[in-house]
Write an enzyme that holds these catalytic residues in place. Sequence first.
Site, PDB file in Angstrom:
ATOM      1  N   GLU A  95      32.000  35.878  36.708  1.00  0.00           N
ATOM      2  CA  GLU A  95      32.019  35.269  35.288  1.00  0.00           C
ATOM      3  C   GLU A  95      32.779  33.930  35.133  1.00  0.00           C
ATOM      4  O   GLU A  95      33.807  34.198  35.620  1.00  0.00           O
ATOM      5  CB  GLU A  95      32.706  36.623  34.268  1.00  0.00           C
ATOM      6  CG  GLU A  95      31.632  37.707  34.294  1.00  0.00           C
ATOM      7  CD  GLU A  95      32.498  38.772  33.430  1.00  0.00           C
ATOM      8  OE1 GLU A  95      33.244  38.632  32.704  1.00  0.00           O
ATOM      9  OE2 GLU A  95      31.769  39.701  33.719  1.00  0.00           O
ATOM     10  N   HIS A 112      29.744  39.421  28.327  1.00  0.00           N
ATOM     11  CA  HIS A 112      31.192  40.178  28.346  1.00  0.00           C
ATOM     12  C   HIS A 112      31.584  40.249  26.986  1.00  0.00           C
ATOM     13  O   HIS A 112      32.503  39.973  26.531  1.00  0.00           O
ATOM     14  CB  HIS A 112      32.090  39.494  29.186  1.00  0.00           C
ATOM     15  CG  HIS A 112      33.071  40.576  29.564  1.00  0.00           C
ATOM     16  ND1 HIS A 112      33.766  40.535  30.766  1.00  0.00           N
ATOM     17  CD2 HIS A 112      33.606  41.659  29.005  1.00  0.00           C
ATOM     18  CE1 HIS A 112      34.609  41.708  31.065  1.00  0.00           C
ATOM     19  NE2 HIS A 112      34.505  42.259  29.735  1.00  0.00           N
ATOM     20  N   ARG A 148      32.151  46.450  35.296  1.00  0.00           N
ATOM     21  CA  ARG A 148      32.631  45.302  35.784  1.00  0.00           C
ATOM     22  C   ARG A 148      31.256  44.787  36.878  1.00  0.00           C
ATOM     23  O   ARG A 148      30.652  45.562  37.370  1.00  0.00           O
ATOM     24  CB  ARG A 148      33.716  45.615  36.749  1.00  0.00           C
ATOM     25  CG  ARG A 148      35.204  45.720  36.099  1.00  0.00           C
ATOM     26  CD  ARG A 148      35.608  44.333  35.694  1.00  0.00           C
ATOM     27  NE  ARG A 148      36.807  44.526  35.041  1.00  0.00           N
ATOM     28  CZ  ARG A 148      37.051  44.471  33.439  1.00  0.00           C
ATOM     29  NH1 ARG A 148      35.971  44.565  32.807  1.00  0.00           N
ATOM     30  NH2 ARG A 148      38.306  44.647  32.939  1.00  0.00           N
TER      31      ARG A 148
HETATM   32  C1  8YV Z   1      37.722  42.180  27.362  1.00  0.00           C
HETATM   33  C2  8YV Z   1      37.441  44.193  29.308  1.00  0.00           C
HETATM   34  O1  8YV Z   1      36.650  41.362  27.358  1.00  0.00           O
HETATM   35  O2  8YV Z   1      38.640  45.860  28.389  1.00  0.00           O
HETATM   36  C3  8YV Z   1      38.268  45.238  29.278  1.00  0.00           C
HETATM   37  O3  8YV Z   1      38.557  45.564  30.702  1.00  0.00           O
HETATM   38  O4  8YV Z   1      37.320  43.497  30.143  1.00  0.00           O
HETATM   39  C4  8YV Z   1      37.398  43.557  27.802  1.00  0.00           C
HETATM   40  O5  8YV Z   1      37.664  44.456  26.831  1.00  0.00           O
HETATM   41  C5  8YV Z   1      39.055  41.416  27.931  1.00  0.00           C
HETATM   42  O6  8YV Z   1      39.964  42.005  28.445  1.00  0.00           O
HETATM   43  C6  8YV Z   1      39.305  40.542  26.837  1.00  0.00           C
HETATM   44  O7  8YV Z   1      39.369  39.227  27.379  1.00  0.00           O
END
Ligand code: 8YV
Length: 317
Positions: free
Chosen positions: A263, A281, A234
Site C-alpha cells: 500500500e 484501506h 492485512r
Molecule cells: C487504520 C488499521 O487504517 O487498525 C488498523 O490496524 O490498519 C487501520 O485501522 C490505520 O491504523 C490508521 O491509519
Amino acid sequence: MSKCTVLALAPLGPPEVQEQLDSEFECHLVGRDGALDHLIAQIGDRVSALVTTGGRGAEAEVIAALPQLRLIACYGVGVDAIDFAAAGKHGVEVTNTPDVLTDDVADLAVFLLGALHRRLVQGDAWVRAGEWARSGGIPLGRSLRGRRAGILGLGRIGEATARRLTAFGAEILYYSRHPRPASEWTYCESPAALAEHSDDLIVCCRGGDATRHLVDAHVLQALGPQGSLVNIARGSVVDEAALVAALHAGGIAGAALDVFENEPDVPDSLFGLDNVVLAPHIGSATLETRRAMGELVLENLRARRDGRSLVTPVPQG
Ligand code: 8YV
C-alpha cells in the site's frame, strides 16, 4: 512544566483530535513539521512517545534513534508494523486501539462482499455511462443468503463479521488459532479446508510473520472458480501475485480488497477486472471511529505522561 515530546508519523484522527494532541503535548508531526529524518535529527533525543499507524510502524532504527522513547502508541489495532524485539530491548511499551474500530471494519467486510456479489461498482459505472438507458440492465448478481462464509481469523473483527453475515442468512465456517468448541459456527482445521468448504473466504486475521501468505496459491485453488475472497485485514496475509494470477485465470470468481501488500501501490493488472472491488484501506475510516481511535491514543499518551497504567497495552512477546 515542559510538555512531553511526541513524534507522530501521521495525523491523529479528525483535526480536533490532532489539535488536542498539539495543545497537551509538544507534538512534531511528520509531513506537517518536516521529514522523519529531519525531525529525528532535531528533536529525537527528547521524544518520549511515538505515534504510529497500522501501516506506518516503528522500525528498529527509529526506535534506536529515540533514546528517551518509552511508549509507542499505535493509531490502529494492528501492530504488525512495529518491531517488538527492538521495543522490548529498549524498554518501550506499546499500545493500540482495539474495540473502537471493530464494528466499522466488520461493516466494511460485509459491504465489500455485497458490492462484489451485487455488482454495485459495475452498476454505478453502467448508470453513469448512460448504458442502462442505451443497453438495459447488468448481469444478475448473487444473493448473500445461503452462502457459506469462511472467516479466516475469529478475533474481534472476525466474530463481528460473522454475526453480521448470519443476519444476512449466510452459513458461517471459520479457521482460527484457537477453535471455539462452544461456538455455533463450524470450525475447519486449516485455511485450505476452510477455503474448500466456503463460497466466500473473508480474511480477518492479524498481520505479521505468523500469517504472511496464509492465503497462498494452494488456498486459492481450494476456494475454487466459484469462490470469492474478501480481505479487510492485512495485505501481507494474501500472496498477492497468486491472487492476481488466480483472478486472471478464473481460478477464483472474484475479490473485494481493502488492503494490499504494498500500500498504496495496487497491482494495475487488477484495474481492468470487473470481478474485483478495490478500496483504499478504509476499514476504520469513519469520522466516529477515527475520532474514537484518536482519543484512545491520547488517553494512552496521558496515562504514560501522568504515570498511570496504560489503557490498552499490547502484551509483548
Ligand atoms: C487504520 C488499521 O487504517 O487498525 C488498523 O490496524 O490498519 C487501520 O485501522 C490505520 O491504523 C490508521 O491509519
